[in-house]
Design an enzyme around this catalytic site. Structure first.
Site, PDB file in Angstrom:
ATOM      1  CB  SER A   1      21.311 133.182 116.632  1.00  0.00           C
ATOM      2  OG  SER A   1      20.277 133.900 116.012  1.00  0.00           O
TER       3      SER A   1
ATOM      4  CB  THR B   1      18.768 130.104 119.921  1.00  0.00           C
ATOM      5  OG1 THR B   1      18.852 130.991 118.811  1.00  0.00           O
ATOM      6  CG2 THR B   1      18.126 130.807 121.115  1.00  0.00           C
TER       7      THR B   1
ATOM      8  CD  GLU C   1      15.565 129.540 118.904  1.00  0.00           C
ATOM      9  OE1 GLU C   1      15.870 128.329 118.926  1.00  0.00           O
ATOM     10  OE2 GLU C   1      16.129 130.368 118.167  1.00  0.00           O
TER      11      GLU C   1
ATOM     12  CG  HIS D   1      17.674 135.648 107.825  1.00  0.00           C
ATOM     13  ND1 HIS D   1      18.819 136.389 107.661  1.00  0.00           N
ATOM     14  CD2 HIS D   1      17.741 135.131 109.083  1.00  0.00           C
ATOM     15  CE1 HIS D   1      19.552 136.324 108.774  1.00  0.00           C
ATOM     16  NE2 HIS D   1      18.907 135.566 109.651  1.00  0.00           N
TER      17      HIS D   1
ATOM     18  CG  ASP E   1      18.405 135.810 118.875  1.00  0.00           C
ATOM     19  OD1 ASP E   1      17.408 136.405 118.396  1.00  0.00           O
ATOM     20  OD2 ASP E   1      18.868 134.773 118.372  1.00  0.00           O
ATOM     21  CG  HIS E   2      19.426 138.796 116.302  1.00  0.00           C
ATOM     22  ND1 HIS E   2      18.588 138.643 115.224  1.00  0.00           N
ATOM     23  CD2 HIS E   2      19.967 137.570 116.533  1.00  0.00           C
ATOM     24  CE1 HIS E   2      18.655 137.374 114.814  1.00  0.00           C
ATOM     25  NE2 HIS E   2      19.464 136.697 115.601  1.00  0.00           N
TER      26      HIS E   2
HETATM   27 MG    MG Z   1      17.716 130.590 117.034  1.00  0.00          MG
HETATM   28 ZN    ZN Z   2      19.245 135.030 111.697  1.00  0.00          ZN
END
Ligand code: MG
Ligand code: ZN
Length: 352
Positions: free
Chosen positions: A73, A126, A240, A249, A287-288
């Site tokens: 991130s 972030t 965010e 995760h 971001d991913h």
């Molecule tokens: Mg973040």
């Molecule tokens: Zn992560």
């Protein structure tokens, strides 16, 4: 004479059409770790509908970093904010450790109001990427101190500890007060502030997960918009949904749904705002992707799905981009995650 009139009308018409295409305000929304499957999980669980379906301009962002197929991130946020691919773990810097200006900093320099709303420690990777310049995301106390080097108008999230219980004994909250910031430690205190500067540090570290967090994200977002739009020159607001990533995760599909629906509710409110305030460009991306998440089976009528994950970490796949409002058509198709900053500078006609 008649000819001159026609030319004048033509010029006015062109100006009106052109003015409509130029945004004044930008709301940049990041779902941390939010891939297509995360969005679809929220959609299925929500009865086959999301606020996100209101976006008509869609694209894909390539998320690889300068040194890794799969970004973290820090590098992901830095690409979105500063327009440069950097090494995983770095914040607001090029791979050779030179500070790269963020879109938030550029908008601020041009006299727009700026803000950030997150559901994590304000110094986390972030939000940090939009305001700080440090070689490592782990330098959270240094990142907090970087907030004082800017004139960001509003920030709301967690991370009180990094501002107040520091190894250098500085109390950044007191320093923010000296810079005329209103300080809020609760959402109720946030809601009372209608103008000026606001630092909302609602938790010592990260804000709690859903559902414990309640409507913190949508409510803090609306409070931020209410303050930021006092500026006639416009504003840049980064929002965010931080904890979609953490649920992924943990390979916890149920928690992914809760966090995605919290962000989607917030997006709905921002879109309502943008419908009313037509000069507002809204962008949503990630971001991913996290978890290599997919859904081999499900039942739409029962609002159920079976989740499957290919990793407990991030994956390197494309993430979606959604845009709404003037200039939205610039964020369609395939793009690098580094393309947002310069597109926004052009659209807002900012001096860089
Ligand atoms: Mg973040
Ligand atoms: Zn992560």
């Amino acid at each position: 004479m008649r000819k001159i009139k026609l030319v004048a009308i033509f010029i006015i018409a062109i100006t009106v059409v052109y003015a409509q295409k130029q945004p004044k305000n930008v709301v940049f929304i990041i779902g941390d770790g939010m891939g297509i499957a995360h969005i679809y999980a929220g959609m299925v669980a929500n009865g086959n509908q999301l606020q996100m379906e209101r976006f008509k301009n869609l694209g894909f962002s390539k998320t690889y970093s300068s040194n890794n197929f799969t970004t973290d991130s820090g590098a992901g946020g830095t690409a979105l904010a500063c327009g440069v691919k950097t090494k995983n773990g770095m914040i607001g810097m090029t791979p050779d450790s030179v500070a790269a200006e963020s879109i938030l900093e550029v908008t601020e320099k041009n006299g727009l109001s700026t803000g950030m709303v997150t559901t994590c420690d304000m110094t986390h990777a972030t939000p940090a990427s939009f305001i700080a310049h440090q070689v490592s995301r782990k330098m959270t106390q240094e990142i907090a101190a970087d907030f004082l080097k800017t004139d960001i108008d509003v920030f709301i999230g967690g991370g009180r500890k990094n501002f107040e219980k520091r190894d250098d004994n500085r109390n950044l909250t007191n320093e923010l007060k000296a810079k005329n910031y209103n300080i809020a430690y609760t959402l109720d205190e946030v809601k009372k502030i209608k103008s000026g500067k606001l630092a909302g540090l609602l938790d010592d570290e990260h804000n709690p997960p859903m559902p414990e967090r309640g409507d913190m994200l949508p409510d803090a977002t609306m409070a931020a918009l209410d303050i930021l739009d006092n500026n006639k020159k416009g504003f840049f607001l980064m929002i965010e949904g931080s904890q979609i990533d953490w649920a992924a995760h943990n390979n916890d599909a149920g928690q992914i749904v809760k966090e995605v629906l919290d962000l989607d509710k917030t997006i709905g409110k921002v879109l309502d705002y943008a419908v009313k305030n037509k000069n507002t460009l809204v962008i949503v991306t990630a971001d991913h992707e996290t978890g290599g998440f997919t859904m081999p089976k499900g039942n739409m009528a029962k609002k159920e799905f079976t989740g499957a994950f290919s990793t407990k970490d991030h994956s390197g796949v494309l993430v979606p981009v959604f845009a709404f409002g003037p200039g939205a058509e610039n964020f369609t198709g395939f793009m690098e995650n580094t393309s947002f900053k310069n597109k926004l500078i052009k659209l807002l006609k900012l001096k860089n």
